[in-house]
Motif scaffolding. Structure first.
Motif, PDB file in Angstrom:
ATOM      1  N   ASP A  82      -9.303   1.527 -10.150  1.00 42.61           N
ATOM      2  CA  ASP A  82      -8.310   2.560  -9.821  1.00 42.61           C
ATOM      3  C   ASP A  82      -8.429   3.007  -8.359  1.00 42.61           C
ATOM      4  O   ASP A  82      -7.444   3.172  -7.642  1.00 42.61           O
ATOM      5  CB  ASP A  82      -8.576   3.750 -10.780  1.00 42.61           C
ATOM      6  N   SER A  83      -9.692   3.136  -7.901  1.00 43.74           N
ATOM      7  CA  SER A  83      -9.914   3.686  -6.540  1.00 43.74           C
ATOM      8  C   SER A  83      -9.592   2.656  -5.451  1.00 43.74           C
ATOM      9  O   SER A  83      -9.583   3.000  -4.271  1.00 43.74           O
ATOM     10  CB  SER A  83     -11.379   4.117  -6.412  1.00 43.74           C
ATOM     11  N   GLU A  84      -9.335   1.382  -5.854  1.00 45.88           N
ATOM     12  CA  GLU A  84      -9.000   0.376  -4.832  1.00 45.88           C
ATOM     13  C   GLU A  84      -7.510   0.404  -4.474  1.00 45.88           C
ATOM     14  O   GLU A  84      -7.118  -0.081  -3.417  1.00 45.88           O
ATOM     15  CB  GLU A  84      -9.364  -1.033  -5.341  1.00 45.88           C
ATOM     16  N   ILE A  85      -6.677   0.932  -5.383  1.00 48.31           N
ATOM     17  CA  ILE A  85      -5.224   0.938  -5.140  1.00 48.31           C
ATOM     18  C   ILE A  85      -4.929   1.892  -3.981  1.00 48.31           C
ATOM     19  O   ILE A  85      -5.384   3.044  -3.995  1.00 48.31           O
ATOM     20  CB  ILE A  85      -4.465   1.367  -6.413  1.00 48.31           C
TER      21      ILE A  85
END
Lengths: 100, 100, 100, 100, 100, 100, 100
Positions: free
Chosen positions: F92-95
């Motif tokens: 999620d935190s890569e988007i």
């Protein structure tokens, strides 16, 4: 302290510092060649961010305030140019000591 | 303890230390050549910062105080010159032990 | 246990240990050559720091106390010389086990 | 389980394990050459430390107890010799599984 | 699901998985050469540990349960042999997704 | 959005994304050679995991939901093949961002 | 500020910034050759994510808002193209300072 045309507000736990330039002349007025000038690791605090934001969102203000004379680490910091004046942004925790 | 023209207040959990210089003469007054002088890993505490600031903003004061004799790690620390006196700034957690 | 002229108080979670020297003679009095002497990874606890200081400033005392016989890790620790006696400072968490 | 002359009490979250030696003879009594012997990654728990000490000083006991048969990781652990018996100290979190 | 002679109870947040072998024959019965067989990154959950132990000693059970079909990461995991059956131990957080 | 024969439920804070393929023809119908096709860093969210599990076992749901159009990072993510369709699993935190 | 056909909503603690292009002409209208143009490390905030999500799931909003003039770090950030406009996504903590 330099008169800047823009106000620079450091983010979070950053501190804006102006390095004290080494003496260029001896007391009796003789010019000291650049190589002989001893790089000073001292500077003045120009501006202080609001502080470190912890994992819980708490803000821990810095011990430093505008005008403090400080001892700088040999490395680190981001050099920024404002009105052609070379200043340095350190993290609060990088500053070694206060000098009084 | 050195008489400094400026007061140096270490930031956060830093400790300012003066390394004890090895003996230069034997008891009977003979000079010990520099190579034979055993580097001492002992020093005196000159000044102590307010302490470690935790993630919650709590301040944990150091176990050390001005005048304590301490055992220094072989590496680490930042060398700083104040009035031509060479001192060292360590983090509180780098100091190995107190000597009494 | 060695009689030291100075008291060494380890800082924080450090532990001062004296390594047990391997046997130099067989039971019947024969000298064991140095190469054949098996390096022992055992030692005695000489002194214990107050303990690990957690992120909240809590102090967690060590499981060890002066006089405990311990199993040492093959690496790590800082060698310190006190009165020409070679001792080792380990972090509490580096000690492998107690021996009874 | 080996009868040791000394009691070994692993520190913190460590676990003392004896590796199960691979079979040296086939069922019909033939010797298996060392190279053909398959290194087993199984062992018996000899002793268990009091447990992991958390950042708040809480102790989390291990899931393992003396006598448990366990699956060992291919790497890691510290080899220790007690009464010439080769044992291995693992961290509790390194042990892969229990076998029943 | 393989019938194992021993019960394997993964420790902590580990998950025991059996990789699904790629099809060796086409629908019409022709053998697919090994090189043409596409390595599958799918598998079945054989056993699940009690869960992740947090810094406060809380146990967070896994989302997975025995029999779940899962999508495996291209790397990671420890290969273990039980009754000559090749299984893989992953950490719960390494498993990419569940397949239904 | 692709019709998949299997439901893919990303684990924890993972997000399943289908990358938007660059235009192959110009508005007037001319084929754009592959090299000239500009790799798009945009994609559609196909499925979202239950969320990040914190150190205390709390679940923090994602900001994203099925059907969202997103800006993808140039690197990272695990490529997975489902029914020969190439999809990507990101944390999620890569988007980088949502596009509306 | 650029008129974008799509709304870009940065995820979490990201900030979308447009770098201020250096002056191409002198006051008197002469073109400054590209090499002589001094790369500016200043930019305008185009959009701000909802904020940093802490380990407890708390959201810490950014100090920045749309329209703020900021001092950019020399490195870092992800370049993204929206409507052929080159913008940069930074983490909130990478931005050095606000300029007023």
């Amino acid at each position: 302290m330099p008169k800047l045309s823009k106000t620079v507000i450091p983010m979070m736990d950053r501190v804006l510092v102006q390095r004290i330039k080494p003496q260029q002349k001896t007391a009796s007025g003789l010019y000291i060649p650049e190589k002989a000038q001893e790089a000073l690791n001292e500077g003045y605090v120009i501006a202080v961010g609001k502080g470190l934001v912890t994992q819980e969102g708490k803000v821990i203000p810095s011990e430093l305030k505008e005008g403090d004379k400080v001892l700088l680490p040999p490395y680190g910091g981001s050099i920024v140019k404002v009105d052609n004046e070379e200043l340095i942004l350190f993290r609060d925790s990088e500053i070694l000591a206060k000098l009084q």
